[in-house]
Write an enzyme that holds these catalytic residues in place. Structure first.
Site, mmCIF file in Angstrom:
data_model
loop_
_atom_site.group_PDB
_atom_site.id
_atom_site.type_symbol
_atom_site.label_atom_id
_atom_site.label_comp_id
_atom_site.label_asym_id
_atom_site.label_seq_id
_atom_site.Cartn_x
_atom_site.Cartn_y
_atom_site.Cartn_z
ATOM 1 N N ASN A 40 0.835 -1.211 0.000
ATOM 2 C CA ASN A 40 0.000 0.000 0.000
ATOM 3 C C ASN A 40 0.871 1.263 0.000
ATOM 4 O OD1 ASN A 40 0.448 -1.505 2.372
ATOM 5 N ND2 ASN A 40 -0.832 -0.156 3.567
ATOM 6 N N SER A 81 3.025 -1.334 -7.065
ATOM 7 C CA SER A 81 2.314 -0.264 -6.363
ATOM 8 C C SER A 81 2.318 1.000 -7.216
ATOM 9 C CB SER A 81 3.019 0.085 -5.045
ATOM 10 O OG SER A 81 3.082 -1.024 -4.195
ATOM 11 N N ALA A 95 -9.597 -2.486 -12.247
ATOM 12 C CA ALA A 95 -10.560 -1.785 -11.392
ATOM 13 C C ALA A 95 -11.219 -2.822 -10.497
ATOM 14 C CB ALA A 95 -11.600 -1.068 -12.249
ATOM 15 N N ALA A 113 -5.798 10.165 -12.958
ATOM 16 C CA ALA A 113 -6.217 11.570 -12.894
ATOM 17 C C ALA A 113 -7.206 11.864 -14.011
ATOM 18 C CB ALA A 113 -4.993 12.483 -12.997
ATOM 19 N N LYS A 115 -20.711 8.369 -16.069
ATOM 20 C CA LYS A 115 -21.917 8.178 -15.273
ATOM 21 C C LYS A 115 -21.854 9.120 -14.063
ATOM 22 C CE LYS A 115 -25.690 5.799 -14.409
ATOM 23 N NZ LYS A 115 -26.848 5.877 -15.299
ATOM 24 N N ALA A 116 -22.835 10.012 -14.003
ATOM 25 C CA ALA A 116 -22.868 10.906 -12.838
ATOM 26 C C ALA A 116 -23.142 10.085 -11.580
ATOM 27 C CB ALA A 116 -23.962 11.950 -13.031
ATOM 28 N N PHE A 170 -16.885 10.132 -6.809
ATOM 29 C CA PHE A 170 -16.067 8.917 -6.896
ATOM 30 C C PHE A 170 -15.462 8.586 -5.549
ATOM 31 C CE2 PHE A 170 -13.137 12.309 -8.567
ATOM 32 C CZ PHE A 170 -12.157 12.253 -7.588
ATOM 33 N N CYS A 198 -7.906 4.704 -4.903
ATOM 34 C CA CYS A 198 -6.911 5.191 -5.866
ATOM 35 C C CYS A 198 -7.091 6.631 -6.328
ATOM 36 C CB CYS A 198 -6.902 4.278 -7.088
ATOM 37 S SG CYS A 198 -6.281 2.640 -6.701
HETATM 38 P P1 NAD Z 1 -3.809 -3.196 0.165
HETATM 39 O O1 NAD Z 1 -3.721 -2.339 1.357
HETATM 40 O O2 NAD Z 1 -5.070 -3.952 -0.127
HETATM 41 O O3 NAD Z 1 -2.639 -4.296 0.197
HETATM 42 C C1 NAD Z 1 -1.317 -4.013 0.508
HETATM 43 C C2 NAD Z 1 -0.766 -5.169 1.343
HETATM 44 O O4 NAD Z 1 0.637 -4.990 1.506
HETATM 45 C C3 NAD Z 1 -1.345 -5.269 2.750
HETATM 46 O O5 NAD Z 1 -1.949 -6.531 2.944
HETATM 47 C C4 NAD Z 1 -0.129 -5.064 3.675
HETATM 48 O O6 NAD Z 1 -0.190 -5.858 4.850
HETATM 49 C C5 NAD Z 1 0.999 -5.513 2.775
HETATM 50 N N1 NAD Z 1 2.307 -4.981 3.172
HETATM 51 C C6 NAD Z 1 2.639 -3.690 3.450
HETATM 52 N N2 NAD Z 1 3.957 -3.605 3.721
HETATM 53 C C7 NAD Z 1 4.473 -4.853 3.611
HETATM 54 C C8 NAD Z 1 5.780 -5.397 3.757
HETATM 55 N N3 NAD Z 1 6.828 -4.622 4.048
HETATM 56 N N4 NAD Z 1 5.939 -6.736 3.588
HETATM 57 C C9 NAD Z 1 4.887 -7.528 3.277
HETATM 58 N N5 NAD Z 1 3.634 -7.067 3.109
HETATM 59 C C10 NAD Z 1 3.432 -5.741 3.275
HETATM 60 O O7 NAD Z 1 -3.445 -2.279 -1.081
HETATM 61 P P2 NAD Z 1 -3.906 -2.465 -2.608
HETATM 62 O O8 NAD Z 1 -5.269 -1.902 -2.816
HETATM 63 O O9 NAD Z 1 -3.603 -3.863 -3.029
HETATM 64 O O10 NAD Z 1 -2.903 -1.465 -3.322
HETATM 65 C C11 NAD Z 1 -1.531 -1.784 -3.463
HETATM 66 C C12 NAD Z 1 -0.909 -0.790 -4.424
HETATM 67 O O11 NAD Z 1 -1.516 -0.924 -5.721
HETATM 68 C C13 NAD Z 1 -1.106 0.683 -4.042
HETATM 69 O O12 NAD Z 1 0.041 1.398 -4.406
HETATM 70 C C14 NAD Z 1 -2.295 1.114 -4.901
HETATM 71 O O13 NAD Z 1 -2.272 2.485 -5.180
HETATM 72 C C15 NAD Z 1 -2.064 0.323 -6.165
HETATM 73 N N6 NAD Z 1 -3.283 0.031 -6.951
HETATM 74 C C16 NAD Z 1 -4.445 -0.319 -6.335
HETATM 75 C C17 NAD Z 1 -5.569 -0.637 -7.094
HETATM 76 C C18 NAD Z 1 -6.872 -1.033 -6.450
HETATM 77 O O14 NAD Z 1 -7.861 -1.145 -7.173
HETATM 78 N N7 NAD Z 1 -6.935 -1.256 -5.166
HETATM 79 C C19 NAD Z 1 -5.482 -0.617 -8.487
HETATM 80 C C20 NAD Z 1 -4.263 -0.272 -9.084
HETATM 81 C C21 NAD Z 1 -3.166 0.045 -8.301
HETATM 82 C C1 UDX Z 2 -9.650 2.865 -10.570
HETATM 83 C C2 UDX Z 2 -9.238 2.791 -12.053
HETATM 84 O O1 UDX Z 2 -10.405 2.640 -12.865
HETATM 85 C C3 UDX Z 2 -8.293 1.623 -12.272
HETATM 86 O O2 UDX Z 2 -7.837 1.610 -13.627
HETATM 87 C C4 UDX Z 2 -7.106 1.756 -11.325
HETATM 88 O O3 UDX Z 2 -6.228 0.667 -11.492
HETATM 89 C C5 UDX Z 2 -7.571 1.849 -9.885
HETATM 90 O O4 UDX Z 2 -8.504 2.944 -9.740
HETATM 91 P P1 UDX Z 2 -11.385 1.556 -9.033
HETATM 92 O O5 UDX Z 2 -11.190 2.689 -8.106
HETATM 93 O O6 UDX Z 2 -11.239 0.172 -8.524
HETATM 94 O O7 UDX Z 2 -10.383 1.679 -10.290
HETATM 95 O O8 UDX Z 2 -12.869 1.649 -9.686
HETATM 96 P P2 UDX Z 2 -13.495 2.585 -10.822
HETATM 97 O O9 UDX Z 2 -14.370 1.737 -11.642
HETATM 98 O O10 UDX Z 2 -12.500 3.377 -11.528
HETATM 99 O O11 UDX Z 2 -14.435 3.549 -9.971
HETATM 100 C C6 UDX Z 2 -13.910 4.549 -9.106
HETATM 101 C C7 UDX Z 2 -15.037 5.396 -8.558
HETATM 102 O O12 UDX Z 2 -15.612 6.191 -9.593
HETATM 103 C C8 UDX Z 2 -16.190 4.583 -7.979
HETATM 104 O O13 UDX Z 2 -16.670 5.215 -6.818
HETATM 105 C C9 UDX Z 2 -17.236 4.615 -9.079
HETATM 106 O O14 UDX Z 2 -18.539 4.438 -8.607
HETATM 107 C C10 UDX Z 2 -17.019 6.016 -9.631
HETATM 108 N N1 UDX Z 2 -17.468 6.168 -11.027
HETATM 109 C C11 UDX Z 2 -16.894 5.427 -12.005
HETATM 110 C C12 UDX Z 2 -18.451 7.101 -11.323
HETATM 111 O O15 UDX Z 2 -18.967 7.786 -10.445
HETATM 112 N N2 UDX Z 2 -18.835 7.257 -12.634
HETATM 113 C C13 UDX Z 2 -18.282 6.536 -13.648
HETATM 114 O O16 UDX Z 2 -18.683 6.739 -14.812
HETATM 115 C C14 UDX Z 2 -17.282 5.587 -13.328
#
Ligand code: NAD
Ligand code: UDX
Length: 466
Positions: free
Chosen positions: A90, A130, A164, A225, A267-268, A272, A276
Site C-alpha cells: 500500500n 504499487s 478496477a 487523474a 456516469k454521474a 467517486f 486510488c
Molecule cells: P492493500 O492495502 O489492499 O494491500 C497491501 C498489502 O501490503 C497489505 O496486505 C499489507 O499488509 C501488505 N504490506 C505492506 N507492507 C508490507 C511489507 N513490508 N511486507 C509484506 N507485506 C506488506 O493495497 P492495494 O489496494 O492492493 O494497493 C496496493 C498498491 O496498488 C497501491 O500502491 C495502490 O495504489 C495500487 N493500486 C491499487 C488498485 C486497487 O484497485 N486497489 C489498483 C491499481 C493500483
Molecule cells: C480505478 C481505475 O479505474 C483503475 O484503472 C485503477 O487501477 C484503480 O482505480 P477503481 O477505483 O477500482 O479503479 O474503480 P473505478 O471503476 O475506476 O471507480 C472509481 C469510482 O468512480 C467509484 O466510486 C465509481 O462508482 C465512480 N465512477 C466510475 C463514477 O462515479 N462514474 C463513472 O462513470 C465511473
C-alpha cells in the site's frame, strides 16, 4: 534472456492477490508465492473465505492454489527463492510530516525494498506494482545498491496495475494494455523482456507496451487523474442539469457519442470513491508543486474539490428536501461499498454522506450486501480512533435492504448494487411513513415506476420533480 521460473509478490492486497493469482493460473510453469506480514490476510487467502470479494476470484484461486500458487507470511523465503519480485504494498496518502494530505507515504514500499536487499543472495528483477510518484524507482535502486550482499545485482521495472475493483479478474484476463517501464540499458531491456514474456502467456503482444521507467510511473498517475477528471466533469454538469431541467444521462449519452470523447466513465454519481483516484491525484498535485508548477497543481486539485462538492451537495439536497431538517428522522443508506461488486469501502462516498447525516443528528440505517458490520463501524470511527459510543444510538446496520428501509423517511441509494433495481419497492413504500422520499445517487432506479407507487424521487443530475 532470463526466464522467470519463480515469482514472489510482496503484498497480498486488492492488487497483489488477484494479479498474481491470475499470473499463476495463466502460467502453470511458474511458481508464484504471495507474501504478506498480515497473518489474518494470509490465513484468509489460504481458506475458503478469501479476504476480498471480487467476482471470479474464488475460481481462479481454487484452481491454482496448492498447484503453483502459494500464500505465506514467510517474506524472506519468498524473496530468497524468486527470480522476479513484485512489490505490491500500500502507498496511502501521508497523514503527517512533509507533504501531509498530498504526498504518497512510501514507508511500506521502502521497507519491502530494504528487505529484498538484505535477503537476496541471487540476482533479482524487482517490479514496482504499487502506484508510486514519478522517479520512485531511483530511490528503490539507491536502497538496493546501498544494502545488497556482495555480487547480487538488481534490475528495477515499473509495471503499474490498471485493474478496477469489481471487474479485476476480467480486467486481468483481457487488459487494455500491460505497461512495463525499464531503464534503456541492456540489462534493463532484458529484464523488461523477461516480464513481457510472463504476460505474453495470455496477453496479445500488441497490448504489452514497453516504455521508459519514468513514463511508466507517470502514466499510472495520469490515467487515474484523467479518469477521475471525467467523473468530476460529468458531476459538475449534473449540478447544471438539476438547475436547468436537463438530464445528465441524456447529456452524457449525447456527448459520449462523439468518438473523440467516448461513452465510458461518464456516469454521474454521488462522487467517486475508492483507494486510488483521490490518492493518486493528490500525489500528482504534490509532484506538480514540488516541480514548481503551481498552475498544474491547481488544475488537478480542482478534480478532487469538485468531488467533495458533489458529495456535500447530495447530502445537502437530502436535508433541504426533507424540509430543512433531518434531526431525529430515520434515513436508510443503501450501499456502503465505493462501487458495486466489491466489499471495499476505502474513500466510499457513503462514509462522507453518513457523517453529514450524523452531524444533522439523523438516525441512520445502513445496508450493503458485501460490507461487514465490523467494517462499517471502523469506517464510522476513523479506523477505531474515535469512540463509537456517541454515534451508537444513531446507527443501525441491517441484513437486508427491506429491513433498512422499514419506517425510513428517506431512502438514499449510494452504491449501484444490481439488487437495488429489483427490490419490492411497493412493499418498501407500504412500510414507510408519508411522504416517502427516495434519493437516487446513482441514476439506477426506475424513476417513473417509483413515482407511480407514490415515492417522491430525487435523482442526481435531473431537474424534474426536485
Ligand atoms: P492493500 O492495502 O489492499 O494491500 C497491501 C498489502 O501490503 C497489505 O496486505 C499489507 O499488509 C501488505 N504490506 C505492506 N507492507 C508490507 C511489507 N513490508 N511486507 C509484506 N507485506 C506488506 O493495497 P492495494 O489496494 O492492493 O494497493 C496496493 C498498491 O496498488 C497501491 O500502491 C495502490 O495504489 C495500487 N493500486 C491499487 C488498485 C486497487 O484497485 N486497489 C489498483 C491499481 C493500483
Ligand atoms: C480505478 C481505475 O479505474 C483503475 O484503472 C485503477 O487501477 C484503480 O482505480 P477503481 O477505483 O477500482 O479503479 O474503480 P473505478 O471503476 O475506476 O471507480 C472509481 C469510482 O468512480 C467509484 O466510486 C465509481 O462508482 C465512480 N465512477 C466510475 C463514477 O462515479 N462514474 C463513472 O462513470 C465511473
Amino acid at each position: 534472456m532470463t526466464q522467470v521460473k519463480k515469482i514472489c509478490c510482496i503484498g497480498a492486497g486488492y492488487v497483489g492477490g488477484p494479479t498474481c493469482a491470475v499470473i499463476a493460473l495463466k502460467c502453470p510453469h511458474i511458481q508464484v508465492t504471495i507474501v504478506d506480514l498480515n497473518q489474518n490476510r494470509i490465513d484468509a487467502w489460504n481458506s475458503d473465505e478469501l479476504p476480498i470479494y471480487e467476482p471470479g476470484l474464488d475460481e481462479v484461486v481454487k484452481e491454482a492454489r496448492g498447484r503453483n500458487l502459494f500464500f505465506s507470511t514467510d517474506v524472506d523465503k519468498g524473496i530468497a527463492e524468486a527470480d522476479l519480485i513484485f512489490v505490491s504494498v500500500n502507498t496511502p496518502t501521508k497523514k503527517s510530516g512533509i507533504g501531509a494530505g498530498f504526498a504518497a507515504d512510501l514507508k511500506f514500499l521502502q521497507l519491502a525494498t530494504r528487505r529484498i536487499a538484505e535477503v537476496a543472495t541471487s540476482p533479482k528483477i524487482v517490479v514496482e506494482k504499487s502506484t508510486v510518484p514519478c522517479r520512485t524507482a531511483d530511490s528503490m535502486r539507491t536502497i538496493l545498491e546501498a544494502n545488497h550482499r556482495p555480487g547480487v545485482t538488481f534490475d528495477i521495472l515499473s509495471n503499474p496495475e490498471f485493474l478496477a475493483e469489481g471487474t479485476a479478474i476480467s480486467d486481468l484476463f483481457a487488459p487494455d494494455r500491460v505497461l512495463i517501464g525499464s531503464l534503456q540499458t541492456n540489462s534493463g531491456k532484458a529484464a523488461c523482456a523477461a516480464l513481457a514474456e510472463v504476460y505474453g502467456n495470455w496477453v496479445p503482444k500488441d497490448r504489452i507496451l514497453t516504455v521508459g521507467l519514468w513514463s511508466s510511473e507517470l502514466s499510472k498517475l495520469a490515467a487515474n487523474a484523467m479518469l477521475a477528471q471525467r467523473i468530476s466533469s460529468i458531476n459538475a454538469l449534473s449540478a447544471v442539469c438539476e438547475a436547468t431541467g436537463a438530464n445528465i444521462d441524456e447529456v452524457a449519452y449525447a456527448v459520449g457519442k462523439d468518438t473523440r470523447v467516448g461513452a465510458k466513465f461518464l456516469k454521474a454519481s454521488v462522487g467517486f470513491g475508492g483507494s486510488c483516484f483521490q490518492k493518486d491525484i493528490l500525489n500528482l498535485v504534490y509532484l506538480a508543486e514540488s516541480l514548481h508548477l503551481p498552475e498544474v497543481a491547481r488544475y488537478w486539485r480542482a478534480v478532487v474539490e469538485m468531488n467533495e462538492y458533489q458529495k456535500e451537495r447530495f447530502s445537502r439536497k437530502v436535508v433541504e428536501t426533507l424540509f430543512n431538517t433531518i434531526t431525529g428522522k430515520k434515513i436508510a443508506i443503501l450501499g456502503w461499498a465505493f462501487k458495486k461488486d466489491t466489499g471495499d469501502t476505502r474513500e466510499s462516498p457513503s462514509i462522507s454522506i453518513a457523517n453529514h447525516f450524523l452531524d444533522e443528528k439523523a438516525r441512520i440505517t445502513i445496508y450493503d450486501p458485501k460490507v461487514t458490520e465490523e467494517q462499517i463501524w471502523l469506517d464510522l470511527t476513523d479506523e477505531g480512533t474515535k469512540s463509537a459510543e456517541p454515534i451508537k444510538p444513531h446507527i443501525s446496520i441491517q441484513k437486508s435492504a427491506e429491513e433498512a428501509c422499514k419506517d425510513a423517511e428517506a431512502i438514499v441509494v449510494c452504491t449501484e448494487w444490481d439488487e437495488f433495481k429489483t427490490l419490492d419497492w411497493q412493499k418498501i413504500y407500504d412500510n414507510c411513513p408519508r411522504p416517502a422520499f427516495i434519493f437516487d445517487g446513482r441514476l439506477m432506479l426506475d424513476r417513473a415506476a417509483l413515482q407511480k407507487i407514490g415515492f417522491k424521487v430525487t435523482t442526481i443530475g435531473t431537474g424534474d420533480g426536485l
